[in-house]
Design an enzyme around this catalytic site. Structure first.
Site, PDB file in Angstrom:
ATOM      1  N   HIS A 108      19.338  12.972  47.699  1.00  0.00           N
ATOM      2  CA  HIS A 108      18.209  13.776  47.205  1.00  0.00           C
ATOM      3  C   HIS A 108      16.845  13.231  47.628  1.00  0.00           C
ATOM      4  CE1 HIS A 108      20.883  15.360  43.624  1.00  0.00           C
ATOM      5  NE2 HIS A 108      21.396  15.605  44.812  1.00  0.00           N
ATOM      6  N   GLU A 134      25.069  24.605  44.585  1.00  0.00           N
ATOM      7  CA  GLU A 134      25.618  23.534  43.737  1.00  0.00           C
ATOM      8  C   GLU A 134      24.486  22.796  43.049  1.00  0.00           C
ATOM      9  OE1 GLU A 134      26.801  19.662  42.373  1.00  0.00           O
ATOM     10  OE2 GLU A 134      25.457  19.971  44.053  1.00  0.00           O
ATOM     11  N   GLU A 135      23.410  22.542  43.815  1.00  0.00           N
ATOM     12  CA  GLU A 135      22.406  21.591  43.327  1.00  0.00           C
ATOM     13  C   GLU A 135      21.648  22.078  42.094  1.00  0.00           C
ATOM     14  OE1 GLU A 135      22.427  18.710  44.073  1.00  0.00           O
ATOM     15  OE2 GLU A 135      22.873  18.346  46.181  1.00  0.00           O
TER      16      GLU A 135
END
Ligand SMILES: [Zn+2]
Length: 460
Positions: free
Chosen positions: A417, A319-320
């Site tokens: 993050h 996803e990232e």
């Protein structure tokens, strides 16, 4: 039978049927929902499993052995749990490696600047880039100072308003800075709160604009340099980055199921993303999303609640820094995407749940709001319009209704993050509430006799 009698008996029948239909979903499932909630709240397996996964494998950037080992672990555990059709579906993912990196304030004094290169950034030359810094507070401020930006490092000191608004500076800051001749871009970390912690995240280049390196620095240091500029001081920074893109590598969307008892080909799919950034341990972003859906399925199984339709838990990959997992899921399931009754994603942290955001038809929204009342006792029943998530967006674009889990987001972006995304920030009770919320919603939609109404697909 006279007309009058038949009309009045029809009205009586209608009067009897109406409340049944109106009460139907919530009342029919209230007992099951209460069992699910009560059992979930007695259990802290979700928190313990997330701790084990994140502390055994650490962070899980696409292309790393840690991600693939974590996926192997999930597959083995899902099999132990007795889930059905446990598997990994292959997806090719981009690979980006940070390498060593640093930022130093050179003038007006020497000072190390905690930093994180942005995901996807290119490297600096090996000796680094040493240049004057120009601080701007918005893209329009950059436009106004364009003439002074040539050959400099542009620093975006933009305070956090909302993630969606502020993240633009991380996302396209390098493009806009390069357009005015800058040699690198620094961005104030996208967070409302800082303990001098840099936050990484994805960034983009534009094929028509020269690529320059980009990194995040802390809120404290961005504000300091802004004040230095205001005082008329000359600011110089040395930025050294060795990041590189490597060839795509194989990864997997990991999944397991409770197969439906009556309509096994109809599916409620839910989960989160198994990959993370390469800092911290990816506990809230988004190991927690995977684990709460997985625990929800395990809980239903333990309670002997076998839904009419299949419930599939998925840990999407990448996803990232690519979104290839969500796209790969869509491509692998194109033939049966019409059989996807609902998709649910948890990717906002597993803090105290509040309900869901919904993307789909108004008719479906009304039914989901009824189901939401079953979650009111734990404060998680609010269903609002306009939701989904990055991993389910590709199948939502094909007409699948989608829900995003909403939680108390107060602290999510404090840790997002960063090196601080670790299990200790999460609370076992709040995670159990997320398990209950996901389990009730998935179970009722998978089991109710009526199909959740779909909107006409836009781009089938
Ligand atoms: Zn995420």
């Amino acid at each position: 039978m006279s007309l009058r009698t038949s009309v009045s008996s029809a009205l009586v029948a209608l009067a009897l049927a109406q409340p049944l239909a109106a009460q139907s979903v919530a009342d029919r499932y209230r007992a099951d929902a209460n069992r699910i909630i009560d059992a979930a709240l007695k259990d802290s397996t979700a928190w313990n499993r997330l701790a084990e996964m994140t502390e055994t494998y650490g962070n899980r950037l696409s292309g790393t052995p840690a991600l693939e080992q974590a996926i192997d672990w999930v597959i083995a555990k899902m099999k132990d749990d007795g889930l059905q059709n446990v598997r990994g579906e292959r997806v090719m993912v981009p690979v980006w490696a940070r390498g060593s990196e640093s930022a130093q304030l050179v003038s007006p004094r020497a000072q190390n600047l905690p930093m994180l290169g942005l995901g996807g950034s290119i490297a600096t030359p090996p000796a680094g880039i040493t240049a004057d810094v120009i601080v701007v507070s918005s893209f329009s401020d950059l436009g106004a100072k364009a003439a002074q930006a040539q050959g400099k490092i542009v620093l975006y000191d933009v305070p956090f308003t909302s993630y969606g608004e502020t993240v633009q500076y991380r996302g396209r800051g390098a493009i806009e800075a390069a357009k005015v001749g800058a040699v690198a871009a620094l961005v104030r970390s996208v967070t409302p709160y800082s303990q001098r912690t840099p936050h990484t995240g994805g960034m983009a280049y534009d094929s028509t604009v020269r690529r320059i390196p980009a990194a995040a620095i802390t809120v404290e240091d961005a504000e300091m340099m802004h004040r230095m500029q205001t005082r008329g001081e000359r600011i110089r920074v040395k930025l050294v980055m060795s990041a590189k893109a490597l060839p795509d590598a194989p990864s997997r969307n990991v999944m397991g199921e409770i197969v439906g008892s009556e309509k096994p080909d109809e599916v409620v799919v839910f989960g989160g993303h198994i990959d993370s950034w390469d800092v911290g341990r990816g506990a809230m972003d988004d190991g927690g999303g995977v684990v709460v859906a997985w625990e929800a399925v395990r809980l239903l199984q333990r309670l002997g609640l076998k839904p009419r339709r299949t419930i599939r838990v998925v840990g999407w990959t990448n996803e990232e820094n690519g979104g290839r997992g969500g796209q790969g899921y869509r491509d692998a399931h194109r033939a049966d995407v019409d059989k996807h009754v609902l998709a649910i994603e948890s990717d906002g942290g597993v803090f105290k749940p509040q309900g869901f955001s919904f993307g789909g038809s108004d008719a479906a929204l009304e039914i989901l709001k009824q189901i939401g009342t079953l979650l009111d006792r734990i404060g998680a029943g609010t269903i609002v319009k306009g939701g989904g998530g990055a991993d389910i967006a590709p199948i939502m674009a094909l007409g699948v209704p989608g829900l995003g889990l909403n939680v108390d987001g107060t602290k999510y972006f404090w840790y997002h993050h960063t090196e601080a995304d670790t299990i200790d920030k999460l609370d076992p009770h709040e995670m159990a509430l997320c398990v209950a919320t996901m389990a009730v919603m998935a179970y009722v939609v998978a089991d109710m006799p009526e199909l959740l109404p779909r909107a006409a697909a836009a781009t089938r």
